[in-house]
Scaffold this motif. Structure first.
Motif, PDB file in Angstrom:
ATOM      1  N   TYR A  49     -53.322  74.840  53.963  1.00 16.27           N
ATOM      2  CA  TYR A  49     -54.194  75.594  53.065  1.00 16.27           C
ATOM      3  C   TYR A  49     -54.856  74.698  52.027  1.00 16.27           C
ATOM      4  O   TYR A  49     -55.884  75.076  51.451  1.00 16.27           O
ATOM      5  CB  TYR A  49     -53.416  76.758  52.440  1.00 16.27           C
ATOM      6  N   THR A  50     -54.307  73.513  51.815  1.00 19.73           N
ATOM      7  CA  THR A  50     -55.012  72.501  51.015  1.00 19.73           C
ATOM      8  C   THR A  50     -56.328  72.157  51.705  1.00 19.73           C
ATOM      9  O   THR A  50     -57.392  72.109  51.079  1.00 19.73           O
ATOM     10  CB  THR A  50     -54.160  71.228  50.875  1.00 19.73           C
ATOM     11  N   LYS A  51     -56.226  71.937  52.993  1.00 16.85           N
ATOM     12  CA  LYS A  51     -57.407  71.647  53.805  1.00 16.85           C
ATOM     13  C   LYS A  51     -58.375  72.829  53.806  1.00 16.85           C
ATOM     14  O   LYS A  51     -59.598  72.641  53.720  1.00 16.85           O
ATOM     15  CB  LYS A  51     -56.966  71.321  55.238  1.00 16.85           C
ATOM     16  N   ALA A  52     -57.837  74.044  53.886  1.00 16.05           N
ATOM     17  CA  ALA A  52     -58.692  75.232  53.908  1.00 16.05           C
ATOM     18  C   ALA A  52     -59.475  75.372  52.606  1.00 16.05           C
ATOM     19  O   ALA A  52     -60.648  75.752  52.619  1.00 16.05           O
ATOM     20  CB  ALA A  52     -57.847  76.476  54.146  1.00 16.05           C
ATOM     21  N   LEU A  53     -58.839  75.046  51.475  1.00 12.23           N
ATOM     22  CA  LEU A  53     -59.549  75.099  50.196  1.00 12.23           C
ATOM     23  C   LEU A  53     -60.709  74.107  50.178  1.00 12.23           C
ATOM     24  O   LEU A  53     -61.805  74.411  49.701  1.00 12.23           O
ATOM     25  CB  LEU A  53     -58.588  74.811  49.044  1.00 12.23           C
ATOM     26  N   ALA A  54     -60.467  72.911  50.700  1.00 13.58           N
ATOM     27  CA  ALA A  54     -61.542  71.914  50.771  1.00 13.58           C
ATOM     28  C   ALA A  54     -62.667  72.396  51.677  1.00 13.58           C
ATOM     29  O   ALA A  54     -63.856  72.192  51.382  1.00 13.58           O
ATOM     30  CB  ALA A  54     -60.983  70.581  51.267  1.00 13.58           C
ATOM     31  N   ASP A  55     -62.299  73.054  52.767  1.00  9.88           N
ATOM     32  CA  ASP A  55     -63.313  73.564  53.691  1.00  9.88           C
ATOM     33  C   ASP A  55     -64.153  74.690  53.076  1.00  9.88           C
ATOM     34  O   ASP A  55     -65.250  74.976  53.552  1.00  9.88           O
ATOM     35  CB  ASP A  55     -62.640  74.068  54.973  1.00  9.88           C
ATOM     36  N   LEU A  56     -63.629  75.320  52.020  1.00 10.39           N
ATOM     37  CA  LEU A  56     -64.389  76.348  51.317  1.00 10.39           C
ATOM     38  C   LEU A  56     -65.506  75.751  50.456  1.00 10.39           C
ATOM     39  O   LEU A  56     -66.317  76.483  49.892  1.00 10.39           O
ATOM     40  CB  LEU A  56     -63.457  77.175  50.421  1.00 10.39           C
ATOM     41  N   GLY A  57     -65.520  74.430  50.352  1.00 11.83           N
ATOM     42  CA  GLY A  57     -66.558  73.772  49.572  1.00 11.83           C
ATOM     43  C   GLY A  57     -66.100  73.336  48.192  1.00 11.83           C
ATOM     44  O   GLY A  57     -66.917  72.855  47.390  1.00 11.83           O
ATOM     45  N   ILE A  58     -64.816  73.495  47.900  1.00 18.01           N
ATOM     46  CA  ILE A  58     -64.287  73.067  46.609  1.00 18.01           C
ATOM     47  C   ILE A  58     -64.335  71.540  46.531  1.00 18.01           C
ATOM     48  O   ILE A  58     -63.986  70.844  47.485  1.00 18.01           O
ATOM     49  CB  ILE A  58     -62.861  73.601  46.419  1.00 18.01           C
TER      50      ILE A  58
END
Length: 258
Positions: A49-58
């Motif tokens: 989910y760290t990766k998922a947050l980055a994929d959100l554009g953060i």
């Protein structure tokens, strides 16, 4: 028995999935992710989910975990992301700077701790004014839903009632979570339920292999090898001649603001 998060044998247990679109959509509805510059993922495990947050554009995400083994797996899992870093810390002492983060995620964390007050006070400390706190976990009601072809977890408790007591003891009722968030100073608290797709298995054998390896399922570490074999046989029979399986779990998400 329980899972040993510090064992290198479990280093990759929480790296083998991707956050599903159902989770991405839920977060986008709760938080204006386009405005988030700095986020933290406390209890990051293998970094899914760290990766998922980055994929959100953060712009930048910091993952924090108390296990060096988990962090090693997370670093490998996210090695292609220049906007992700990891550090050793825990929910009570993250080691992160005060008043610095726009978003804090703590997914599948609070059932591993007893002191919500200290955990939430630490979350309040590191968030900026106006920052968003996302806590995701299961309530006892979420855990004990009946098993079926998508809610595979329900079969665990059907076969081994002893797990019901273990599971309910480590899970918080929603009212308790909300009250502790308020005590920590958070406002605008919202609760949502989410059926999150865990994984799609092309055939039943893939699922049973995941169960055999106890992949990403801490509750299965409460079973010995013989009990695990009984569970696999039970799932094999209960799921019948199914081909592809889309496994889902029900979660509760609490969003709060500083």
């Amino acid at each position: 028995m329980g899972i040993d998060f510090h064992s290198d044998m479990n280093q990759s247990s929480y790296t083998t999935r991707k956050a599903d679109k159902s989770w991405i959509d839920a977060i986008n509805q709760l938080v204006p992710t386009e405005t988030i510059s700095l986020a933290a993922d406390v209890g990051c495990g293998g970094g899914i989910y760290t990766k998922a947050l980055a994929d959100l554009g953060i712009e930048f995400v910091t993952g924090v975990d108390f296990s060096d083994s988990m962090l090693n797996g997370a670093r490998d899992n996210c090695k292609e992301y220049e906007n992700i870093s990891f550090k050793h810390g825990n929910a009570f002492e993250t080691g992160l700077e005060s008043n610095s983060y726009d978003l804090l995620l703590e997914r599948a964390l609070i059932h591993h701790i007893e002191d919500l007050h200290t955990c939430f006070k630490e979350g309040y400390r590191i968030l900026k004014d106006g920052g968003y706190y996302i806590v995701q976990d299961r309530t006892p009601d979420d855990c004990l839903l009946e098993g079926n072809e998508t809610h595979v977890r329900g079969y665990f408790f059907e076969l081994f009632p002893k797990l019901i007591d273990m599971e309910t003891k480590r899970r918080f009722e929603s009212e308790v979570v909300v009250e502790r968030l308020k005590e920590a100073g958070f406002k605008n608290i919202k609760e949502v339920k989410l059926w999150e797709k865990r994984k799609k298995y092309e055939d039943k054998g893939q699922l049973l292999n995941d169960i055999k390896a106890r992949t990403g399922r801490s509750i299965l570490h409460e079973l010995d090898d013989e009990e695990l074999k009984l569970l696999i046989d039970h799932l094999d029979e209960s799921l019948g001649k199914m081909n592809s399986i889309v496994e889902k779990d029900r979660w509760t998400i609490w969003k709060a603001e500083k």
